[in-house]
Design a protein around this motif. Structure first.
Motif, PDB file in Angstrom:
ATOM      1  N   ASP A 108     -11.450  -6.854   2.379  1.00 62.17           N
ATOM      2  CA  ASP A 108     -10.410  -5.987   2.932  1.00 62.17           C
ATOM      3  C   ASP A 108      -9.916  -6.567   4.248  1.00 62.17           C
ATOM      4  O   ASP A 108     -10.634  -7.286   4.940  1.00 62.17           O
ATOM      5  CB  ASP A 108     -10.918  -4.554   3.128  1.00 62.17           C
ATOM      6  CG  ASP A 108     -11.925  -4.435   4.248  1.00 62.17           C
ATOM      7  OD1 ASP A 108     -12.912  -5.196   4.226  1.00 62.17           O
ATOM      8  OD2 ASP A 108     -11.730  -3.596   5.143  1.00 62.17           O
ATOM      9  N   GLU A 111      -3.723  -4.769   8.255  1.00 57.34           N
ATOM     10  CA  GLU A 111      -2.412  -5.253   8.709  1.00 57.34           C
ATOM     11  C   GLU A 111      -1.932  -4.304   9.796  1.00 57.34           C
ATOM     12  O   GLU A 111      -1.732  -3.110   9.546  1.00 57.34           O
ATOM     13  CB  GLU A 111      -1.432  -5.283   7.538  1.00 57.34           C
ATOM     14  CG  GLU A 111      -0.053  -5.744   7.915  1.00 57.34           C
ATOM     15  CD  GLU A 111       0.944  -5.612   6.783  1.00 57.34           C
ATOM     16  OE1 GLU A 111       2.078  -6.102   6.951  1.00 57.34           O
ATOM     17  OE2 GLU A 111       0.620  -5.011   5.746  1.00 57.34           O
ATOM     18  N   LEU A 141      -2.534  -0.788   8.254  1.00 54.82           N
ATOM     19  CA  LEU A 141      -2.656  -0.603   6.808  1.00 54.82           C
ATOM     20  C   LEU A 141      -3.869  -1.378   6.316  1.00 54.82           C
ATOM     21  O   LEU A 141      -4.061  -2.538   6.690  1.00 54.82           O
ATOM     22  CB  LEU A 141      -1.400  -1.116   6.098  1.00 54.82           C
ATOM     23  CG  LEU A 141      -0.087  -0.438   6.460  1.00 54.82           C
ATOM     24  CD1 LEU A 141       1.077  -1.172   5.819  1.00 54.82           C
ATOM     25  CD2 LEU A 141      -0.092   1.014   6.031  1.00 54.82           C
ATOM     26  N   ARG A 142      -4.658  -0.758   5.476  1.00 57.29           N
ATOM     27  CA  ARG A 142      -5.830  -1.446   4.922  1.00 57.29           C
ATOM     28  C   ARG A 142      -5.496  -1.950   3.518  1.00 57.29           C
ATOM     29  O   ARG A 142      -5.110  -1.183   2.644  1.00 57.29           O
ATOM     30  CB  ARG A 142      -7.016  -0.500   4.866  1.00 57.29           C
ATOM     31  CG  ARG A 142      -8.255  -1.153   4.281  1.00 57.29           C
ATOM     32  CD  ARG A 142      -9.434  -0.245   4.364  1.00 57.29           C
ATOM     33  NE  ARG A 142     -10.299  -0.715   5.426  1.00 57.29           N
ATOM     34  CZ  ARG A 142     -11.416  -0.133   5.796  1.00 57.29           C
ATOM     35  NH1 ARG A 142     -11.821   0.961   5.203  1.00 57.29           N
ATOM     36  NH2 ARG A 142     -12.150  -0.630   6.752  1.00 57.29           N
ATOM     37  N   TRP A 143      -5.635  -3.264   3.341  1.00 59.68           N
ATOM     38  CA  TRP A 143      -5.387  -3.919   2.065  1.00 59.68           C
ATOM     39  C   TRP A 143      -6.702  -4.442   1.507  1.00 59.68           C
ATOM     40  O   TRP A 143      -7.533  -4.953   2.250  1.00 59.68           O
ATOM     41  CB  TRP A 143      -4.419  -5.090   2.237  1.00 59.68           C
ATOM     42  CG  TRP A 143      -3.036  -4.681   2.606  1.00 59.68           C
ATOM     43  CD1 TRP A 143      -2.536  -4.525   3.866  1.00 59.68           C
ATOM     44  CD2 TRP A 143      -1.968  -4.368   1.720  1.00 59.68           C
ATOM     45  NE1 TRP A 143      -1.224  -4.139   3.818  1.00 59.68           N
ATOM     46  CE2 TRP A 143      -0.851  -4.040   2.505  1.00 59.68           C
ATOM     47  CE3 TRP A 143      -1.845  -4.343   0.329  1.00 59.68           C
ATOM     48  CZ2 TRP A 143       0.376  -3.682   1.948  1.00 59.68           C
ATOM     49  CZ3 TRP A 143      -0.630  -3.986  -0.219  1.00 59.68           C
ATOM     50  CH2 TRP A 143       0.467  -3.656   0.582  1.00 59.68           C
ATOM     51  N   SER A 145      -8.054  -7.233  -1.086  1.00 58.51           N
ATOM     52  CA  SER A 145      -7.603  -8.434  -1.794  1.00 58.51           C
ATOM     53  C   SER A 145      -8.658  -8.890  -2.789  1.00 58.51           C
ATOM     54  O   SER A 145      -9.854  -8.892  -2.488  1.00 58.51           O
ATOM     55  CB  SER A 145      -7.326  -9.564  -0.802  1.00 58.51           C
ATOM     56  OG  SER A 145      -6.248  -9.224   0.018  1.00 58.51           O
ATOM     57  N   SER A 165      -3.416  -7.907  -4.339  1.00 57.87           N
ATOM     58  CA  SER A 165      -3.725  -7.104  -3.150  1.00 57.87           C
ATOM     59  C   SER A 165      -3.349  -5.659  -3.431  1.00 57.87           C
ATOM     60  O   SER A 165      -2.293  -5.384  -4.013  1.00 57.87           O
ATOM     61  CB  SER A 165      -2.965  -7.613  -1.926  1.00 57.87           C
ATOM     62  OG  SER A 165      -3.453  -8.871  -1.540  1.00 57.87           O
ATOM     63  N   LEU A 167      -3.066  -1.724  -1.730  1.00 59.49           N
ATOM     64  CA  LEU A 167      -3.042  -0.910  -0.516  1.00 59.49           C
ATOM     65  C   LEU A 167      -3.993   0.268  -0.683  1.00 59.49           C
ATOM     66  O   LEU A 167      -3.920   0.997  -1.677  1.00 59.49           O
ATOM     67  CB  LEU A 167      -1.624  -0.405  -0.242  1.00 59.49           C
ATOM     68  CG  LEU A 167      -1.449   0.498   0.972  1.00 59.49           C
ATOM     69  CD1 LEU A 167      -1.791  -0.255   2.260  1.00 59.49           C
ATOM     70  CD2 LEU A 167      -0.023   1.028   1.037  1.00 59.49           C
ATOM     71  N   TRP A 187     -11.547   1.779  -4.830  1.00 63.89           N
ATOM     72  CA  TRP A 187     -10.448   0.832  -5.049  1.00 63.89           C
ATOM     73  C   TRP A 187     -10.983  -0.496  -5.584  1.00 63.89           C
ATOM     74  O   TRP A 187     -10.379  -1.106  -6.464  1.00 63.89           O
ATOM     75  CB  TRP A 187      -9.681   0.597  -3.749  1.00 63.89           C
ATOM     76  CG  TRP A 187      -8.762   1.709  -3.374  1.00 63.89           C
ATOM     77  CD1 TRP A 187      -8.912   2.598  -2.348  1.00 63.89           C
ATOM     78  CD2 TRP A 187      -7.536   2.068  -4.020  1.00 63.89           C
ATOM     79  NE1 TRP A 187      -7.866   3.481  -2.311  1.00 63.89           N
ATOM     80  CE2 TRP A 187      -7.000   3.179  -3.325  1.00 63.89           C
ATOM     81  CE3 TRP A 187      -6.844   1.571  -5.122  1.00 63.89           C
ATOM     82  CZ2 TRP A 187      -5.808   3.794  -3.691  1.00 63.89           C
ATOM     83  CZ3 TRP A 187      -5.646   2.181  -5.487  1.00 63.89           C
ATOM     84  CH2 TRP A 187      -5.143   3.276  -4.770  1.00 63.89           C
TER      85      TRP A 187
END
Length: 197
Positions: A108, A111, A141-143, A145, A165, A167, A187
């Motif tokens: 994670d 951004e 924002l947490r992504w 990947s 990726s 969100l 997620w």
């Protein structure tokens, strides 16, 4: 090809870029595809932040009359990020780890984005600036990947090649939208199941 030739206003994307990206052509309509090529060319050439504005500026399209069409590639045009991720994953596996095993890494990242329309952001622990003794919070924002871990023999190390990726909206964002909150592990599980499919 000189940089002045690449950045002249109205120049099309170079043929070599078109050739490299041909496996993804079928996912876009003809007009959107031309905009995608320009944005990718700009993202490769732009120093600093890779925004749509920076991509257009570096390709000589600062004063273009259809400036908003390039923004609409990301916020209005119809194309499937999952279908593109699937194609990218198959290309990576076929060309870099054809004999297997296929090892998927998950990581994670935050951004740092602000603005009235960015509602999915939350406040998280900053892994870069925090330590065991010092806790630093950051907003963004947490992504999540998903990456194929490919051994590179000549480099003597393994490289992580991202193909998808996702969100992960904050708990506060889900609460205001009336949606159940998914933890990062939820997620990750969903992304891994999708990758396996």
């Amino acid at each position: 090809m000189t940089s002045s030739h690449i950045t002249a206003a109205g120049d099309r994307a170079p043929d070599i870029l078109r050739t490299w990206l041909q496996p993804f052509r079928r996912f876009f309509t003809a007009p959107v595809w031309e905009h995608v090529l320009i944005l990718l060319m700009g993202a490769l050439l732009a120093p600093g932040k890779r925004t749509v504005t920076a991509a257009l500026r570096i390709t000589g399209r600062r004063e273009t009359s259809n400036f908003t069409c390039y923004h609409q590639v990301l916020n209005r045009a119809r194309w499937s990020g999952r279908a593109i991720a699937r194609r990218l994953l198959s290309l990576i596996v076929d060309r870099l780890v054809p004999a297997g095993p296929v090892v998927i890494g998950v990581d994670d990242t935050i951004e740092r984005r602000w603005g009235p329309k960015i509602t999915a952001r939350g406040i998280y622990r900053d892994p870069v600036r925090s330590s065991h003794a010092h806790f630093v919070k950051t907003s963004g924002l947490r992504w999540l990947s998903f990456m194929v871990l490919c051994p590179v023999a000549w480099a003597g190390r393994t490289k992580a090649l991202p193909f998808l990726s996702v969100l992960a909206p904050s708990e506060r964002c889900n609460r205001t939208r009336g949606k159940p909150h998914k933890r990062l592990t939820d997620w990750a599980r969903q992304g891994i199941l999708q990758t396996c499919r």
